[in-house]
Design a protein around this motif. Structure first.
Motif, PDB file in Angstrom:
ATOM      1  N   LYS A 102      -4.918  -3.288   6.082  1.00 12.91           N
ATOM      2  CA  LYS A 102      -4.052  -4.325   5.516  1.00 12.91           C
ATOM      3  C   LYS A 102      -4.860  -5.334   4.708  1.00 12.91           C
ATOM      4  CE  LYS A 102      -0.846  -4.071   9.443  1.00 12.91           C
ATOM      5  NZ  LYS A 102      -0.227  -4.807  10.565  1.00 12.91           N
ATOM      6  N   LEU A 150       3.251  -0.147  -3.498  1.00 13.05           N
ATOM      7  CA  LEU A 150       2.455   0.678  -4.407  1.00 13.05           C
ATOM      8  C   LEU A 150       1.053   0.932  -3.866  1.00 13.05           C
ATOM      9  CD1 LEU A 150       2.433   2.113  -7.118  1.00 13.05           C
ATOM     10  CD2 LEU A 150       1.652  -0.022  -8.176  1.00 13.05           C
ATOM     11  N   SER A 151       0.458  -0.069  -3.218  1.00 12.66           N
ATOM     12  CA  SER A 151      -0.895   0.093  -2.666  1.00 12.66           C
ATOM     13  C   SER A 151      -0.923   1.160  -1.579  1.00 12.66           C
ATOM     14  CB  SER A 151      -1.406  -1.228  -2.104  1.00 12.66           C
ATOM     15  OG  SER A 151      -0.522  -1.717  -1.094  1.00 12.66           O
ATOM     16  N   LEU A 152       0.130   1.210  -0.756  1.00 13.92           N
ATOM     17  CA  LEU A 152       0.202   2.208   0.310  1.00 13.92           C
ATOM     18  C   LEU A 152       0.520   3.588  -0.256  1.00 13.92           C
ATOM     19  CD1 LEU A 152       0.093   2.760   3.335  1.00 13.92           C
ATOM     20  CD2 LEU A 152       2.534   2.187   3.462  1.00 13.92           C
ATOM     21  N   GLU A 181       4.597  -7.598  -4.026  1.00 13.64           N
ATOM     22  CA  GLU A 181       3.951  -6.361  -4.435  1.00 13.64           C
ATOM     23  C   GLU A 181       4.958  -5.404  -5.057  1.00 13.64           C
ATOM     24  OE1 GLU A 181       1.072  -2.813  -2.668  1.00 13.64           O
ATOM     25  OE2 GLU A 181       1.716  -4.456  -1.371  1.00 13.64           O
ATOM     26  N   ASP A 197      -8.162   0.626  -2.366  1.00 12.93           N
ATOM     27  CA  ASP A 197      -7.396   1.163  -3.489  1.00 12.93           C
ATOM     28  C   ASP A 197      -8.204   1.076  -4.779  1.00 12.93           C
ATOM     29  OD1 ASP A 197      -5.129   2.026  -2.225  1.00 12.93           O
ATOM     30  OD2 ASP A 197      -3.998   0.191  -2.534  1.00 12.93           O
ATOM     31  N   GLY A 198      -8.873  -0.061  -4.986  1.00 14.98           N
ATOM     32  CA  GLY A 198      -9.645  -0.251  -6.209  1.00 14.98           C
ATOM     33  C   GLY A 198     -10.802   0.730  -6.322  1.00 14.98           C
ATOM     34  N   PHE A 252      -0.341   4.733  -3.094  1.00 13.61           N
ATOM     35  CA  PHE A 252      -1.549   5.287  -3.695  1.00 13.61           C
ATOM     36  C   PHE A 252      -2.471   5.863  -2.630  1.00 13.61           C
ATOM     37  CE2 PHE A 252      -5.970   4.748  -5.224  1.00 13.61           C
ATOM     38  CZ  PHE A 252      -5.919   5.629  -6.297  1.00 13.61           C
ATOM     39  N   LEU A 253      -2.577   5.184  -1.490  1.00 14.27           N
ATOM     40  CA  LEU A 253      -3.407   5.715  -0.402  1.00 14.27           C
ATOM     41  C   LEU A 253      -2.849   7.027   0.112  1.00 14.27           C
ATOM     42  CD1 LEU A 253      -4.669   2.877   1.977  1.00 14.27           C
ATOM     43  CD2 LEU A 253      -5.945   4.284   0.375  1.00 14.27           C
ATOM     44  N   LEU A 267      -9.363   4.229  -6.873  1.00 14.09           N
ATOM     45  CA  LEU A 267      -8.813   4.336  -8.228  1.00 14.09           C
ATOM     46  C   LEU A 267      -9.928   4.477  -9.248  1.00 14.09           C
ATOM     47  CD1 LEU A 267      -6.393   4.288 -10.123  1.00 14.09           C
ATOM     48  CD2 LEU A 267      -6.534   1.781 -10.144  1.00 14.09           C
ATOM     49  N   LEU A 312      -7.211  -3.313   2.117  1.00 12.65           N
ATOM     50  CA  LEU A 312      -6.327  -2.317   1.504  1.00 12.65           C
ATOM     51  C   LEU A 312      -6.507  -2.296  -0.012  1.00 12.65           C
ATOM     52  CD1 LEU A 312      -3.993  -0.268   1.588  1.00 12.65           C
ATOM     53  CD2 LEU A 312      -2.409  -2.200   1.591  1.00 12.65           C
ATOM     54  N   TYR A 313      -6.510  -3.471  -0.629  1.00 12.90           N
ATOM     55  CA  TYR A 313      -6.639  -3.548  -2.080  1.00 12.90           C
ATOM     56  C   TYR A 313      -8.047  -3.147  -2.540  1.00 12.90           C
ATOM     57  CZ  TYR A 313      -2.236  -6.067  -1.687  1.00 12.90           C
ATOM     58  OH  TYR A 313      -0.942  -6.404  -1.400  1.00 12.90           O
TER      59      TYR A 313
END
Length: 286
Positions: free
Chosen positions: A147, A11-13, A3, A155-156, A15-16, A159, A151-152
């Motif tokens: 997780k 990056l995913s975290l 990642e 995020d999606g 962004f959260l 976003l 998580l993704y």
């Protein structure tokens, strides 16, 4: 696949964190401004309950200030300088791109172009301390439970919502900027038509200044009435497009040297508001 990292954070975290603290910043601003103005103020530049300036600000705290947490004085100085610089940059960017000053600290003796001031800068240092020492540990622990695919997916979704909100806001800003430009041009045309129509109109305009909305159709010739009609139409559309921002930032003003057009829009908005209040009173009496 490894990642992508953002200053040591996945990056995913990151962004959260940005979304959560943007929302918490919106809550803080909304409560504070509602108390100060004694009315409900849904604070924020975007349509949704989010203030990105706080999201980015807290990411700066997490990524840059943590190494100084065991040295409180240095931590406070670094936080105060960095957060003040960020607020100044945001204020400057908005003024350059939209020609509107959304906040103004000129009331403070120690201010820099009204974009930042000493009391607020000192408060930024205190807020940074509270966030990193007391708030972030709880947020970090809660988000650590999210997780994998969840998580993704989260995020999606966030976003997508944020992108749609940003797109709608940018459209409104671009449209507003164009309307303000057209309104200024229509105002200049109306002045010219009035000046060329009859000599006494020059004295009339001199007396009312930039209050072109006070001109009556019967005071103008045919060309002047056509120009006034276009001016009034643009005024109405501009008032509608700027209403949300004016309600959110009541102290906002034009950053252009000629601020008369924006002041006319504000007067139009106040007139509409007073008319609605009067209608409500009359309906209650009935």
């Amino acid at each position: 696949m490894k990642e992508l990292m953002f200053f040591g954070l996945p990056l995913s975290l990151a962004f959260l964190y940005f979304v959560v603290y943007s929302f918490l910043g919106w809550c803080m601003e909304t409560v504070f401004c509602s108390v100060v103005e004694r009315r409900l103020v849904s604070r924020g530049f975007l349509f949704g309950p989010i203030c990105p300036i706080y999201g980015v600000g807290v990411l700066m705290m997490i990524c840059w200030f943590k190494p100084f947490m065991d040295r409180p004085v240095i931590f406070y100085l670094v936080a105060t300088v960095c957060m003040s610089a960020w607020e100044y940059l945001v204020g400057w960017f908005l003024e350059v791109t939209t020609h509107i000053k959304y906040w103004d600290y000129s009331w403070s003796r120690f201010n820099l172009q009204g974009r930042i001031c000493l009391p607020i800068s000192l408060a930024w240092g205190v807020l940074s301390y509270l966030v990193l020492f007391f708030i972030h540990p709880g947020v970090e622990g809660a988000l650590a439970q999210i997780k994998g695919v969840l998580l993704y997916f989260l995020d999606g979704v966030l976003l997508g919502l944020l992108s749609a909100d940003a797109g709608a806001t940018i459209f409104q800003l671009v449209k507003t900027s164009q309307l303000m430009k057209n309104l200024r041009q229509a105002g200049d045309e109306l002045r010219l038509k009035a000046h060329l129509g009859k000599a006494e109109f020059f004295d009339l305009l001199e007396n009312i200044g930039d209050r072109l909305e006070d001109l009556m159709p019967e005071q103008l010739d045919e060309a002047g009435r056509a120009a006034k009609e276009r001016y009034d139409e643009l005024m109405a559309r501009t008032e509608i497009f700027t209403r949300r921002f004016r309600e959110t930032y009541q102290g906002m003003r034009s950053s252009l040297p000629d601020a008369g057009t924006f002041e006319s829009v504000k007067r139009r908005g106040e007139w509409i508001k007073n008319q609605l209040k009067q209608e409500k009173k009359e309906n209650k009496k009935k």
